[in-house]
Write a protein that holds these residues in place. Structure first.
Motif, PDB file in Angstrom:
ATOM      1  N   THR A  12      48.218  22.647  74.856  1.00 38.27           N
ATOM      2  CA  THR A  12      47.568  23.686  74.099  1.00 38.27           C
ATOM      3  C   THR A  12      48.617  24.382  73.248  1.00 38.27           C
ATOM      4  N   GLU A  13      48.527  24.200  71.947  1.00 34.95           N
ATOM      5  CA  GLU A  13      49.382  24.909  71.007  1.00 34.95           C
ATOM      6  C   GLU A  13      48.432  25.798  70.240  1.00 34.95           C
ATOM      7  N   GLY A  14      48.377  27.059  70.612  1.00 32.59           N
ATOM      8  CA  GLY A  14      47.309  27.873  70.094  1.00 32.59           C
ATOM      9  C   GLY A  14      46.059  27.371  70.782  1.00 32.59           C
ATOM     10  N   CYS A  15      45.268  26.628  70.061  1.00 37.58           N
ATOM     11  CA  CYS A  15      44.077  26.023  70.654  1.00 37.58           C
ATOM     12  C   CYS A  15      43.965  24.562  70.326  1.00 37.58           C
ATOM     13  N   ARG A  16      45.035  23.944  69.988  1.00 32.65           N
ATOM     14  CA  ARG A  16      45.009  22.514  69.698  1.00 32.65           C
ATOM     15  C   ARG A  16      45.239  21.754  70.984  1.00 32.65           C
ATOM     16  N   CYS A  17      44.268  20.996  71.365  1.00 34.38           N
ATOM     17  CA  CYS A  17      44.349  20.227  72.603  1.00 34.38           C
ATOM     18  C   CYS A  17      44.254  18.753  72.264  1.00 34.38           C
ATOM     19  N   LEU A  18      45.029  17.956  72.958  1.00 34.10           N
ATOM     20  CA  LEU A  18      44.923  16.523  72.762  1.00 34.10           C
ATOM     21  C   LEU A  18      43.569  16.059  73.271  1.00 34.10           C
ATOM     22  N   PRO A  19      42.918  15.175  72.532  1.00 30.98           N
ATOM     23  CA  PRO A  19      41.608  14.703  72.979  1.00 30.98           C
ATOM     24  C   PRO A  19      41.731  13.887  74.258  1.00 30.98           C
ATOM     25  N   LYS A  20      40.700  13.973  75.076  1.00 31.78           N
ATOM     26  CA  LYS A  20      40.654  13.219  76.323  1.00 31.78           C
ATOM     27  C   LYS A  20      39.316  12.499  76.413  1.00 31.78           C
ATOM     28  N   HIS A  21      39.339  11.399  77.118  1.00 30.76           N
ATOM     29  CA  HIS A  21      38.109  10.673  77.414  1.00 30.76           C
ATOM     30  C   HIS A  21      37.249  11.604  78.284  1.00 30.76           C
ATOM     31  N   PRO A  22      35.926  11.582  78.141  1.00 36.35           N
ATOM     32  CA  PRO A  22      35.072  12.448  78.967  1.00 36.35           C
ATOM     33  C   PRO A  22      35.319  12.287  80.474  1.00 36.35           C
ATOM     34  N   GLN A  23      35.664  11.080  80.910  1.00 35.38           N
ATOM     35  CA  GLN A  23      35.948  10.875  82.330  1.00 35.38           C
ATOM     36  C   GLN A  23      37.216  11.628  82.746  1.00 35.38           C
ATOM     37  N   LEU A  27      35.078   4.803  74.773  1.00 36.68           N
ATOM     38  CA  LEU A  27      34.295   6.043  74.810  1.00 36.68           C
ATOM     39  C   LEU A  27      32.863   5.801  75.279  1.00 36.68           C
ATOM     40  N   GLN A  28      32.392   4.558  75.196  1.00 35.69           N
ATOM     41  CA  GLN A  28      31.062   4.207  75.675  1.00 35.69           C
ATOM     42  C   GLN A  28      31.108   3.539  77.043  1.00 35.69           C
ATOM     43  N   SER A  29      32.264   3.634  77.712  1.00 35.68           N
ATOM     44  CA  SER A  29      32.471   2.970  79.001  1.00 35.68           C
ATOM     45  C   SER A  29      33.007   3.951  80.028  1.00 35.68           C
ATOM     46  N   ILE A  30      33.123   3.449  81.251  1.00 32.25           N
ATOM     47  CA  ILE A  30      33.677   4.232  82.346  1.00 32.25           C
ATOM     48  C   ILE A  30      34.771   3.389  83.006  1.00 32.25           C
ATOM     49  N   CYS A  31      35.865   4.017  83.388  1.00 31.73           N
ATOM     50  CA  CYS A  31      36.980   3.317  84.021  1.00 31.73           C
ATOM     51  C   CYS A  31      36.765   3.353  85.531  1.00 31.73           C
ATOM     52  N   LEU A  32      36.577   2.178  86.139  1.00 33.54           N
ATOM     53  CA  LEU A  32      36.285   2.097  87.568  1.00 33.54           C
ATOM     54  C   LEU A  32      37.176   1.070  88.245  1.00 33.54           C
ATOM     55  N   PRO A  33      37.474   1.298  89.525  1.00 37.96           N
ATOM     56  CA  PRO A  33      38.231   0.286  90.267  1.00 37.96           C
ATOM     57  C   PRO A  33      37.313  -0.861  90.671  1.00 37.96           C
ATOM     58  N   GLY A  34      37.874  -2.071  90.644  1.00 40.85           N
ATOM     59  CA  GLY A  34      37.129  -3.239  91.090  1.00 40.85           C
ATOM     60  C   GLY A  34      37.398  -3.497  92.559  1.00 40.85           C
ATOM     61  N   SER A  35      36.835  -4.565  93.086  1.00 40.68           N
ATOM     62  CA  SER A  35      37.038  -4.911  94.495  1.00 40.68           C
ATOM     63  C   SER A  35      38.502  -5.252  94.783  1.00 40.68           C
ATOM     64  N   ASP A  36      39.255  -5.613  93.730  1.00 38.06           N
ATOM     65  CA  ASP A  36      40.681  -5.905  93.890  1.00 38.06           C
ATOM     66  C   ASP A  36      41.542  -4.642  93.806  1.00 38.06           C
ATOM     67  N   GLY A  37      40.915  -3.475  93.571  1.00 32.33           N
ATOM     68  CA  GLY A  37      41.643  -2.211  93.490  1.00 32.33           C
ATOM     69  C   GLY A  37      42.156  -1.888  92.101  1.00 32.33           C
ATOM     70  N   PHE A  38      42.066  -2.817  91.156  1.00 33.28           N
ATOM     71  CA  PHE A  38      42.548  -2.578  89.800  1.00 33.28           C
ATOM     72  C   PHE A  38      41.434  -1.978  88.948  1.00 33.28           C
ATOM     73  N   CYS A  39      41.815  -1.119  88.011  1.00 30.45           N
ATOM     74  CA  CYS A  39      40.844  -0.389  87.194  1.00 30.45           C
ATOM     75  C   CYS A  39      40.553  -1.133  85.897  1.00 30.45           C
ATOM     76  N   ARG A  40      39.277  -1.078  85.491  1.00 30.10           N
ATOM     77  CA  ARG A  40      38.831  -1.736  84.262  1.00 30.10           C
ATOM     78  C   ARG A  40      37.724  -0.891  83.621  1.00 30.10           C
ATOM     79  N   TRP A  41      37.630  -1.027  82.309  1.00 31.55           N
ATOM     80  CA  TRP A  41      36.517  -0.391  81.594  1.00 31.55           C
ATOM     81  C   TRP A  41      35.232  -1.167  81.915  1.00 31.55           C
ATOM     82  N   ARG A  42      34.150  -0.417  82.184  1.00 27.25           N
ATOM     83  CA  ARG A  42      32.850  -1.038  82.460  1.00 27.25           C
ATOM     84  C   ARG A  42      31.762  -0.272  81.739  1.00 27.25           C
ATOM     85  N   LYS A  43      30.751  -1.000  81.365  1.00 27.88           N
ATOM     86  CA  LYS A  43      29.579  -0.396  80.734  1.00 27.88           C
ATOM     87  C   LYS A  43      28.399  -0.565  81.665  1.00 27.88           C
TER      88      LYS A  43
END
Length: 192
Positions: A22-33, A173-189
């Motif tokens: 936050t510099e003043g009110c400038r914030c780096l954008p973040k994914h909604p998740q 931005l149209q996906s969600i980052c979730l862990p798979g059964s192998d424990g690794f994270c991937r984007w999923r829709k």
């Protein structure tokens, strides 16, 4: 350029892009998740109007919670606060998605938090609100250029940013980052 200097620069940019600055009110954008996972509370609420604030330099809004997506404690909040500085937000009467920190038992939101009119969220964004919690074990990291092409299994999902540090990855931005059964994270829709 030496490998040590390159590594130091990569580390610096990684830290700089991962932190909400936050510099003043400038914030780096973040994914909604990312905003969801970083928040203490995420609710759909109706703003009823302003009420007298018991805290100096803060504006108080009376709210009625409609739906809770995330809340660290079971307290029912009837008032939220925002700063009266340039980082504060102005809320009209109506329904909002409100997310942010709880400080000293109070919800205090600002421009860096996710505060959006409910009717402006897409159907997909509304659907993902009930799924984001399961992805909070994953990290979402910004990348640029060739670093976005790295596809090694890891505990994070990459999201492209452009030179002005705005999110430039419509697919993510149209996906969600979730862990798979192998424990690794991937984007999923998910489609309803």
């Amino acid at each position: 350029m030496s490998a040590a200097v390159t590594l130091a620069l990569l580390f610096f940019w990684s830290v700089a892009l991962n932190e909400q600055v936050t510099e003043g009110c400038r914030c780096l954008p973040k994914h909604p998740q990312q905003q969801f996972c970083a928040s203490d509370i995420v609710i759909r609420a109706k703003v009823i109007g302003t009420v007298p604030s018991t805290l100096p330099q803060l504006t108080a809004y009376r709210i009625q919670t409609i739906q809770t997506f995330k809340q660290l404690d079971k307290k029912i909040f009837q008032v939220i606060y925002t700063s009266q500085t340039s980082c504060g937000i102005n809320l009209e009467n109506g329904e909002y998605l409100l997310s942010g920190p709880v400080k000293d038992g109070r919800v205090v939101v600002n421009l860096c938090d996710r505060v959006e009119p409910w009717n402006q969220l897409s159907r997909v964004q509304k659907m993902y609100l009930s799924r984001y919690q399961s992805g909070c074990v994953c990290e979402i990291s910004p990348c640029t250029g060739a670093s976005c092409l790295i596809e090694i299994p890891q505990k994070k999902c990459l999201i492209r940013v452009n030179n002005s540090f705005s999110l430039d990855d419509e697919e993510a931005l149209q996906s969600i980052c979730l862990p798979g059964s192998d424990g690794f994270c991937r984007w999923r829709k998910f489609l309803k």
